[in-house]
Design a protein around this motif. Structure first.
Motif, PDB file in Angstrom:
ATOM      1  N   ALA A  88       0.893  -0.889   0.164  1.00 19.90           N
ATOM      2  CA  ALA A  88       0.311   0.141   0.462  1.00 19.90           C
ATOM      3  C   ALA A  88       0.792   1.366   0.034  1.00 19.90           C
ATOM      4  O   ALA A  88       0.486   2.460  -0.351  1.00 19.90           O
ATOM      5  N   GLY A  89       1.677   1.333   0.354  1.00 21.94           N
ATOM      6  CA  GLY A  89       3.044   2.078   0.161  1.00 21.94           C
ATOM      7  C   GLY A  89       3.457   3.090   1.497  1.00 21.94           C
ATOM      8  O   GLY A  89       3.173   3.897   0.814  1.00 21.94           O
ATOM      9  N   THR A  90       3.080   2.250   2.154  1.00 17.31           N
ATOM     10  CA  THR A  90       2.866   3.026   3.745  1.00 17.31           C
ATOM     11  C   THR A  90       4.211   3.164   3.848  1.00 17.31           C
ATOM     12  O   THR A  90       5.403   2.403   3.288  1.00 17.31           O
ATOM     13  N   PRO A  91       4.919   4.428   4.486  1.00 19.56           N
ATOM     14  CA  PRO A  91       6.184   5.067   5.076  1.00 19.56           C
ATOM     15  C   PRO A  91       6.865   3.887   6.114  1.00 19.56           C
ATOM     16  O   PRO A  91       6.163   2.987   6.751  1.00 19.56           O
ATOM     17  N   GLU A  92       7.734   3.396   5.798  1.00 16.32           N
ATOM     18  CA  GLU A  92       8.490   2.265   6.467  1.00 16.32           C
ATOM     19  C   GLU A  92       8.520   2.471   7.845  1.00 16.32           C
ATOM     20  O   GLU A  92       8.405   0.989   8.116  1.00 16.32           O
ATOM     21  N   ASP A  93       8.484   4.311   8.549  1.00 14.27           N
ATOM     22  CA  ASP A  93       8.652   3.865   9.734  1.00 14.27           C
ATOM     23  C   ASP A  93       7.618   3.298  10.705  1.00 14.27           C
ATOM     24  O   ASP A  93       6.880   2.769  11.767  1.00 14.27           O
ATOM     25  N   GLU A  94       7.249   4.013   9.875  1.00 10.18           N
ATOM     26  CA  GLU A  94       4.951   2.904  10.240  1.00 10.18           C
ATOM     27  C   GLU A  94       4.709   1.172  10.207  1.00 10.18           C
ATOM     28  O   GLU A  94       4.334   1.015  11.248  1.00 10.18           O
ATOM     29  N   VAL A  95       5.380   0.812   8.749  1.00 12.88           N
ATOM     30  CA  VAL A  95       5.267  -0.400   8.725  1.00 12.88           C
ATOM     31  C   VAL A  95       6.379  -0.896  10.225  1.00 12.88           C
ATOM     32  O   VAL A  95       5.631  -2.484  10.413  1.00 12.88           O
ATOM     33  N   THR A  96       6.935  -0.492  10.535  1.00 14.64           N
ATOM     34  CA  THR A  96       8.502  -0.722  11.445  1.00 14.64           C
ATOM     35  C   THR A  96       7.773  -0.627  12.674  1.00 14.64           C
ATOM     36  O   THR A  96       7.859  -1.821  13.517  1.00 14.64           O
ATOM     37  N   THR A  97       6.688   0.395  12.681  1.00  8.42           N
ATOM     38  CA  THR A  97       6.099   0.280  14.489  1.00  8.42           C
ATOM     39  C   THR A  97       4.530  -0.893  14.401  1.00  8.42           C
ATOM     40  O   THR A  97       4.417  -1.846  15.514  1.00  8.42           O
ATOM     41  N   ALA A  98       4.466  -0.723  13.653  1.00  6.43           N
ATOM     42  CA  ALA A  98       2.846  -2.337  13.654  1.00  6.43           C
ATOM     43  C   ALA A  98       3.525  -2.961  13.392  1.00  6.43           C
ATOM     44  O   ALA A  98       2.939  -4.244  14.125  1.00  6.43           O
ATOM     45  N   LEU A  99       4.468  -3.478  13.165  1.00  4.55           N
ATOM     46  CA  LEU A  99       5.630  -5.023  12.894  1.00  4.55           C
ATOM     47  C   LEU A  99       5.172  -5.457  14.128  1.00  4.55           C
ATOM     48  O   LEU A  99       5.417  -6.544  14.695  1.00  4.55           O
ATOM     49  N   THR A 100       6.243  -3.918  14.479  1.00  7.61           N
ATOM     50  CA  THR A 100       6.435  -4.461  16.292  1.00  7.61           C
ATOM     51  C   THR A 100       5.339  -5.119  16.542  1.00  7.61           C
ATOM     52  O   THR A 100       5.562  -5.905  17.977  1.00  7.61           O
ATOM     53  N   ASP A 101       4.197  -4.518  16.570  1.00  9.68           N
ATOM     54  CA  ASP A 101       3.631  -4.343  17.441  1.00  9.68           C
ATOM     55  C   ASP A 101       2.525  -5.527  17.629  1.00  9.68           C
ATOM     56  O   ASP A 101       2.083  -6.421  18.293  1.00  9.68           O
ATOM     57  N   ARG A 102       2.904  -6.089  16.154  1.00  5.35           N
ATOM     58  CA  ARG A 102       2.149  -7.519  15.394  1.00  5.35           C
ATOM     59  C   ARG A 102       3.471  -8.595  16.360  1.00  5.35           C
ATOM     60  O   ARG A 102       3.039 -10.339  16.307  1.00  5.35           O
ATOM     61  N   LEU A 103       4.866  -8.398  16.193  1.00  3.51           N
ATOM     62  CA  LEU A 103       5.598  -9.303  16.909  1.00  3.51           C
ATOM     63  C   LEU A 103       5.247  -9.217  18.414  1.00  3.51           C
ATOM     64  O   LEU A 103       5.844 -10.441  18.660  1.00  3.51           O
ATOM     65  N   THR A 104       5.051  -8.645  18.604  1.00  2.93           N
ATOM     66  CA  THR A 104       5.240  -8.622  20.456  1.00  2.93           C
ATOM     67  C   THR A 104       3.833  -9.208  20.766  1.00  2.93           C
ATOM     68  O   THR A 104       2.514  -9.549  20.868  1.00  2.93           O
ATOM     69  N   VAL A 105       4.167 -10.423  21.824  1.00  7.14           N
ATOM     70  CA  VAL A 105       3.005 -11.148  22.858  1.00  7.14           C
ATOM     71  C   VAL A 105       3.375 -10.952  24.239  1.00  7.14           C
ATOM     72  O   VAL A 105       5.151 -11.440  24.129  1.00  7.14           O
ATOM     73  N   GLY A 106       2.304 -10.712  24.920  1.00  5.58           N
ATOM     74  CA  GLY A 106       2.413 -10.191  25.720  1.00  5.58           C
ATOM     75  C   GLY A 106       3.161 -10.249  26.154  1.00  5.58           C
ATOM     76  O   GLY A 106       3.629  -8.647  26.575  1.00  5.58           O
ATOM     77  N   ASP A 107       4.558 -10.317  27.604  1.00  8.75           N
ATOM     78  CA  ASP A 107       5.427  -9.347  27.887  1.00  8.75           C
ATOM     79  C   ASP A 107       6.267  -9.714  27.097  1.00  8.75           C
ATOM     80  O   ASP A 107       8.015  -9.091  27.365  1.00  8.75           O
ATOM     81  N   THR A 108       6.459 -10.306  26.319  1.00  9.65           N
ATOM     82  CA  THR A 108       8.050 -11.170  24.869  1.00  9.65           C
ATOM     83  C   THR A 108       7.827  -9.454  23.364  1.00  9.65           C
ATOM     84  O   THR A 108       6.630 -10.169  22.992  1.00  9.65           O
ATOM     85  N   GLU A 109       8.705  -9.099  23.594  1.00 11.21           N
ATOM     86  CA  GLU A 109       8.819  -7.604  22.831  1.00 11.21           C
ATOM     87  C   GLU A 109      10.100  -7.839  21.371  1.00 11.21           C
ATOM     88  O   GLU A 109      11.071  -8.134  22.460  1.00 11.21           O
ATOM     89  N   PRO A 110       9.995  -7.982  20.345  1.00 13.13           N
ATOM     90  CA  PRO A 110      11.052  -7.997  19.424  1.00 13.13           C
ATOM     91  C   PRO A 110      12.165  -6.594  19.551  1.00 13.13           C
ATOM     92  O   PRO A 110      11.899  -6.030  20.335  1.00 13.13           O
ATOM     93  N   THR A 111      12.966  -7.287  19.811  1.00  9.20           N
ATOM     94  CA  THR A 111      14.163  -6.450  19.665  1.00  9.20           C
ATOM     95  C   THR A 111      14.788  -6.075  18.240  1.00  9.20           C
ATOM     96  O   THR A 111      13.669  -6.368  17.247  1.00  9.20           O
ATOM     97  N   PRO A 112      14.920  -4.390  18.383  1.00 11.10           N
ATOM     98  CA  PRO A 112      15.432  -4.098  17.278  1.00 11.10           C
ATOM     99  C   PRO A 112      15.222  -4.860  15.968  1.00 11.10           C
ATOM    100  O   PRO A 112      15.409  -5.195  14.844  1.00 11.10           O
ATOM    101  N   PRO A 113      16.731  -5.191  16.252  1.00 11.37           N
ATOM    102  CA  PRO A 113      17.354  -6.347  15.099  1.00 11.37           C
ATOM    103  C   PRO A 113      16.458  -7.707  14.539  1.00 11.37           C
ATOM    104  O   PRO A 113      16.564  -7.955  13.409  1.00 11.37           O
ATOM    105  N   GLU A 114      16.062  -8.202  15.724  1.00 11.80           N
ATOM    106  CA  GLU A 114      14.908  -8.841  15.388  1.00 11.80           C
ATOM    107  C   GLU A 114      13.177  -8.284  14.118  1.00 11.80           C
ATOM    108  O   GLU A 114      13.135  -9.010  13.376  1.00 11.80           O
ATOM    109  N   THR A 115      12.825  -7.254  14.642  1.00 10.91           N
ATOM    110  CA  THR A 115      11.663  -6.172  13.674  1.00 10.91           C
ATOM    111  C   THR A 115      12.553  -6.354  12.426  1.00 10.91           C
ATOM    112  O   THR A 115      11.474  -6.399  11.396  1.00 10.91           O
ATOM    113  N   ALA A 116      14.305  -5.538  12.403  1.00  8.09           N
ATOM    114  CA  ALA A 116      13.829  -5.176  10.949  1.00  8.09           C
ATOM    115  C   ALA A 116      14.516  -7.016   9.905  1.00  8.09           C
ATOM    116  O   ALA A 116      13.822  -6.556   9.179  1.00  8.09           O
TER     117      ALA A 116
END
Length: 128
Positions: A88-116
């Protein structure tokens, strides 16, 4: 090199040739097309299903901690939703933020390298 990135690279090398090889002129999608492009091109829908399945395998192998507690449809949703944002052409920083949210499960958050790494994997598999 960060271990998940190494595993991701290996997974991409192993999976992407198979994704291309699975494309067929006579293929029929296994499920009903849910997007406009899938409805107009059944081969694209089948290829997207193969890519999503490949993503699930690669994700589980490269990020076992982030995969823990998720079933295949949940991991597939990470791929399809992130791919939709990219297409859809969403700006990369917005994609990264949304992906970080999708990857987060409970108390487990992805590290920046994992998200990247996951974002790179989706971007490569989502092209075309």
């Amino acid at each position: 090199m960060y271990r998940p990135l190494l595993l991701l690279s290996a997974a991409l090398i192993a999976v992407l040739p198979g994704v291309t090889a699975c494309q067929s002129d006579t293929g029929t999608p296994e499920t009903a097309a849910t997007t406009t492009s899938a409805a107009t091109n059944p081969d694209a829908a089948q290829l997207d299903q193969v890519k999503a399945g490949s993503f699930v395998i690669g994700f589980r192998g490269a990020f076992p901690g982030l995969a823990e507690g998720r079933d295949d449809p949940a991991i597939t949703a990470i791929f399809t939703e992130t791919c939709a944002d990219i297409r859809a052409g969403t700006p990369e920083d917005e994609v990264t933020t949304a992906l970080t949210d999708r990857l987060t499960v409970g108390d487990t958050e992805p590290t920046p390298p994992e998200t990247a790494a996951v974002q790179q994997m989706v971007t490569v598999m989502c092209q075309g």
